[in-house]
Design an enzyme around this catalytic site. Structure first.
Site, PDB file in Angstrom:
ATOM      1  N   ASP A 410       0.846  -1.198   0.000  1.00  0.00           N
ATOM      2  CA  ASP A 410       0.000   0.000   0.000  1.00  0.00           C
ATOM      3  C   ASP A 410       0.885   1.255   0.000  1.00  0.00           C
ATOM      4  O   ASP A 410       2.105   1.166   0.218  1.00  0.00           O
ATOM      5  CB  ASP A 410      -0.886  -0.031   1.257  1.00  0.00           C
ATOM      6  CG  ASP A 410      -1.972   1.040   1.240  1.00  0.00           C
ATOM      7  OD1 ASP A 410      -2.331   1.532   0.154  1.00  0.00           O
ATOM      8  OD2 ASP A 410      -2.461   1.389   2.346  1.00  0.00           O
ATOM      9  N   GLU A 413       2.751   4.949  -3.995  1.00  0.00           N
ATOM     10  CA  GLU A 413       2.812   5.884  -5.148  1.00  0.00           C
ATOM     11  C   GLU A 413       4.139   6.631  -5.195  1.00  0.00           C
ATOM     12  O   GLU A 413       4.583   6.951  -6.301  1.00  0.00           O
ATOM     13  CB  GLU A 413       1.631   6.859  -5.049  1.00  0.00           C
ATOM     14  CG  GLU A 413       0.282   6.205  -5.223  1.00  0.00           C
ATOM     15  CD  GLU A 413      -0.127   5.318  -4.049  1.00  0.00           C
ATOM     16  OE1 GLU A 413       0.277   5.610  -2.915  1.00  0.00           O
ATOM     17  OE2 GLU A 413      -0.834   4.341  -4.289  1.00  0.00           O
ATOM     18  N   ASP A 484      -8.944   3.474  -3.015  1.00  0.00           N
ATOM     19  CA  ASP A 484      -9.993   3.916  -2.092  1.00  0.00           C
ATOM     20  C   ASP A 484     -11.237   4.421  -2.808  1.00  0.00           C
ATOM     21  O   ASP A 484     -11.518   5.624  -2.850  1.00  0.00           O
ATOM     22  CB  ASP A 484      -9.426   4.994  -1.164  1.00  0.00           C
ATOM     23  CG  ASP A 484      -8.285   4.465  -0.323  1.00  0.00           C
ATOM     24  OD1 ASP A 484      -8.146   3.229  -0.220  1.00  0.00           O
ATOM     25  OD2 ASP A 484      -7.516   5.276   0.227  1.00  0.00           O
TER      26      ASP A 484
HETATM   27  O1  MIG Z   1      -3.871   6.047   4.696  1.00  0.00           O
HETATM   28  O2  MIG Z   1      -3.880   0.937   5.614  1.00  0.00           O
HETATM   29  O3  MIG Z   1      -5.949   2.154   0.129  1.00  0.00           O
HETATM   30  O4  MIG Z   1      -7.038   0.009   1.516  1.00  0.00           O
HETATM   31  O5  MIG Z   1      -7.089   0.136   4.320  1.00  0.00           O
HETATM   32  C1  MIG Z   1      -4.679   4.976   4.333  1.00  0.00           C
HETATM   33  C2  MIG Z   1      -5.054   1.673   5.689  1.00  0.00           C
HETATM   34  C3  MIG Z   1      -3.858   3.762   4.137  1.00  0.00           C
HETATM   35  C4  MIG Z   1      -5.053   3.030   2.155  1.00  0.00           C
HETATM   36  C5  MIG Z   1      -5.511   1.810   1.423  1.00  0.00           C
HETATM   37  C6  MIG Z   1      -6.594   1.135   2.212  1.00  0.00           C
HETATM   38  C7  MIG Z   1      -6.070   0.751   3.570  1.00  0.00           C
HETATM   39  C8  MIG Z   1      -5.585   2.007   4.285  1.00  0.00           C
HETATM   40  N1  MIG Z   1      -4.555   2.659   3.487  1.00  0.00           N
END
Ligand code: MIG
Length: 789
Positions: A410, A413, A484
């Protein structure tokens, strides 16, 4: 990237080829000077740059136009080596012609202008007179557009199936609860398929800087154009005459995914976040008690100690190994989230190692870049450093030792609390050095690469890798989800288009958060979305921290029963889905296939009423519909289509209104096909003796490839597979070829289930009459099954 109007540019270009505009100089590529021609490359020099044209295959050419020092000599996207040749080449005073076998190229010299014709003699790509220009470091190219031209692809993009009239940017972006029109999002896949005057082509712009595509957005419809903030105009033209072959060629060039663990195709339950361990166990037990099939439970960021990557929270997950052993005993796999940011904290092993080795993003003066994310102040690993990747990969040991089987990448980017990450940061870039501007769009891809390589070694079996950010070719390392999204019907249907666009662009293993990450779905939306998820390769329920629960039992008893049946339907199709995954690994053809792949020139496919329809594998047509409608108009492509639940037959080539109550998404099986299914179990690995072959009557027949392997190891690479070619004539004869590969099929029997036939008589296999139930032995040898109606 500001949109420059074509009209203005035209005016400027008319004045002179090199202009000192007030902002920055507009530079035209200009006339061809020096020419060197050979079977392997056409090399041209103009006043402003060099042009290299290389045949990668008989239907693929690479064009690289670069100013001095800007040549692209390291690509993370491309793995295919050139294997084509120019079969002939010629030049006159005014032009150069060359042929690759399938493609014909004509290059005007004054100024440089390229035109490409396909095998059938159709002009597929034609430089506009604006051609290629630079403005500052920015490079851009203009192509002439046919009045009926359409554009599909570009991976994870919002908007419609036909992208004509739209502008898209590529700059991987974390966008929580994004708008249904938002752009750019998390992934950069600068590949599209053009449909021009009944000819197909593809273009892949292999440039990792911020880039854009304008498919005649706010121009006068005579051109489309694309470009990038820096670097070379390095692009590939795919000239095959159908979309599947273009996808095959593009995935030959950029690679294909390898077989994922079979369990990852089961239902995956996620939420932000399940903790502590007792809650995780309770969720798992509830699935089993309620007999709702599921394979995966996720641990989101709260499983860690102070959000420190590669750690477990000492109280919430004090005995991770015994937790995971217990879950394993119940048939569950655990996937944990990992973010790139490493907390700045002396004594934390990952930080100490990272800091000591210098594998982090740095300012030009060598100081570490520090950005704030969940753990607070963080270093960012440099995934473009091979040693950094190896370090990252090895660090998963704490997780793999505990029994974690999947790794969810996650925030890659990368995202740093809305901070602007300086473009001047330095990265290793395989020892060549590069700025952040160049590697931003591949950061997530290289993270997933490091994650796959490392965990594969540690586990000795197939890990499941899921990423948010990636670049073309990232399909070699991971599955992808669309970030998201929001709990609305609009997002649900947009998600379908994004997954099919990702499929078209090399990423077959994709999915969306069911039923929306942000916001709260109604009961109906939850069920409709779950129903669509059954036909989406990545089938994952997820919800935000403060979101409504998204477990299948969270919407009341009646809805739970519907949800359970939907998930069971997914598990019933597992042999079919796994075979479709195999196909994707072989030729890149996705699992969710927009109808545009088969019928690119059928205008109905792009009609906004039908653009969301897709084929799920070879045999199944899915017509997504909002949760607010109880019926939907379905466009049926040629063939006979049997409603999966009601059995009703719909003839192809027409539009019909089909009932679509909640829990009954319009899904149809094509007549003349064979679909392998199974009685669903609690999880994917539950063994069954009997394979069901669902045989649907049709005016014409079909060929099908049924694939099995052990679902978890890499032995399939050594031909430990069971591959059966099934040839059905649509009426009364089914031929199953002898097995290829050394894997012992999980099935002892095949049950023939007939659909659309009258009473079936005189069933025989290899001439031996079969009486009683329609069950035959499923051996390894050739089988010819016949019957009469
Ligand atoms: O700042 O890890 O897209 O699926 O649950 C949010 C928490 C960070 C973004 C991800 C989302 C995940 C969430 N993350």
């Amino acid at each position: 990237m500001p949109l420059r109007s074509l009209y203005c540019l035209l005016l400027l270009v008319c004045l002179t080829s090199t202009i000192n505009a007030q902002d920055s100089k507009l530079i035209q590529l200009g006339d061809v000077g020096k020419v060197s021609l050979s079977a392997k490359e056409i090399l041209l020099q103009t006043e402003q740059g060099s042009i290299s044209i290389i045949p990668y295959d008989s239907d693929i050419v690479r064009i690289q136009i670069a100013q001095a020092g800007k040549k692209n000599n390291l690509s993370y996207g491309v793995i295919g080596e050139p294997k084509g040749t120019f079969t002939d080449w010629n030049q006159s005073k005014t032009e150069i012609t060359a042929s690759t076998g399938d493609l014909k190229l004509r290059i005007s010299k004054s100024p440089y202008q390229l035109r490409v014709w396909n095998k059938a003699g159709k002009l597929i790509v034609e430089d506009d007179t604006l051609g290629t220009t630079w403005q500052g470091t920015e490079v851009m190219a203009y192509k002439k557009m046919h009045p009926t031209e359409r554009f599909i692809g570009l991976g994870e993009k919002t908007g419609h199936l036909d992208r004509k009239g739209s502008f898209y940017e590529n700059w991987n972006t974390d966008d929580f609860g994004y708008e249904a029109e938002a752009d750019p999002l998390y992934a950069t896949i600068p590949f599209f398929v053009g449909l021009r005057d009944s000819a197909t082509y593809g273009i892949f712009l292999d440039n990792t800087y911020r880039s854009y595509f304008s498919f005649a957005a706010s121009t006068d419809n005579t051109c489309y154009h694309f470009g990038a903030a820096d670097g070379a105009l390095d692009y590939y033209i795919f000239g095959a005459s159908d979309v599947s072959k273009i996808i095959e060629d593009y995935t030959w060039l950029t690679g294909r995914m390898s077989m994922p663990p079979k369990w990852s195709l089961g239902y995956q339950q996620c939420r932000y976040s399940y903790y502590p361990d007792t809650e995780v166990l309770a969720i798992a037990k509830t699935f089993r008690e309620k007999k709702i099939p599921a394979d995966v439970i996720y641990l989101d960021i709260h499983y860690m100690d102070a959000y420190k990557i590669f750690t477990f929270h000492p109280e919430r997950f004090s005995k991770p190994k015994s937790l995971m052993d217990e879950l394993k005993g119940m048939g569950f796999k655990v996937v944990t989230i990992v973010d790139p940011g490493i907390k700045v904290e002396k004594g934390y092993h990952a930080f100490d190692e990272l800091a000591a080795n210098g594998y982090y993003a740095k300012y030009p003066n060598g100081k570490p870049y520090i950005g704030s994310v969940w753990p607070g102040r963080c270093y960012f690993p440099d995934f473009t450093n091979p040693e950094g990747r190896a370090w990252w990969g090895k660090s998963f040991k704490t997780l793999t030792d505990a029994g974690v089987r999947g790794f969810w990448n996650d925030m890659n980017e990368p995202a740093a609390w809305g901070q602007y990450i300086p473009g001047s940061l330095n990265f290793n870039f395989e020892g060549q050095g590069a700025s952040y501007k160049k590697i931003h769009n591949v950061y997530g891809m290289q993270m997933s690469r490091a994650t796959l390589d490392g965990t594969k070694k540690l586990m000795g079996e197939r890990p499941f890798i899921l990423t948010r950010a990636t670049y073309s070719g990232g399909q070699r390392y991971s599955a992808i989800w669309t970030g998201d999204n929001v709990a609305t019907d609009e997002h649900m249907l947009l998600g379908v288009r994004m997954v099919s666009s990702l499929g078209l662009s090399g990423f077959p293993f994709a999915g969306c958060d069911i039923a929306g990450f942000a916001g709260e779905p109604s009961d109906a939306l939850y069920l409709r979305w779950l129903n669509i998820g059954v036909y989406t390769p990545l089938f994952r329920g997820h919800t935000a921290y403060d979101g409504r629960d998204h477990e299948p039992w969270s919407f009341g008893e009646t809805n739970e029963e519907i949800a359970k049946n939907l998930i069971r339907q997914r598990y019933a199709m597992m042999p079919y889905l796994y075979s479709a995954m195999y196909t994707a690994t072989q030729n890149g053809l996705p699992i969710v296939r927009t109808l545009a792949i088969q019928q690119p020139f059928d205008a109905m496919v792009y009609d906004l009423a039908y653009e969301n329809e897709f084929m799920f594998g070879d045999n199944i047509l899915v017509a997504p519909v909002s949760s607010k409608s109880n019926a939907v108009k379905v466009y049926f492509p040629a063939g006979d289509w049997y409603h999966m639940q009601t059995g009703e037959m719909f003839a192809g080539g027409q539009v019909k209104l089909v009932e679509a109550p909640i829990g009954q998404l319009p899904v149809f099986v094509k007549g003349g096909t064979v679909t392998p299914m199974v009685t669903p179990g609690d999880y994917v690995e539950v063994q069954r003796d009997t394979l069901q072959l669902h045989i649907y009557k049709g005016k014409s027949g079909s060929k099908y490839v049924f694939y099995e392997d052990d679902g978890i190891s890499y032995k399939y690479e050594d031909n430990n597979i069971a591959l059966r070619n099934i040839d059905f004539n649509g009426m009364n004869d089914l031929k199953v070829a002898a097995q290829t590969g050394s894997f012992n099929s999980s099935y002892k029997y095949a049950e023939l289930v007939f659909h659309g036939f009258g009473p079936v008589k005189n069933l025989s296999a290899n001439g031996n009459k079969i009486s009683g139930k329609n069950v035959i032995a499923w051996g390894k040898g050739e089988m010819d099954v016949r019957w009469e109606e």
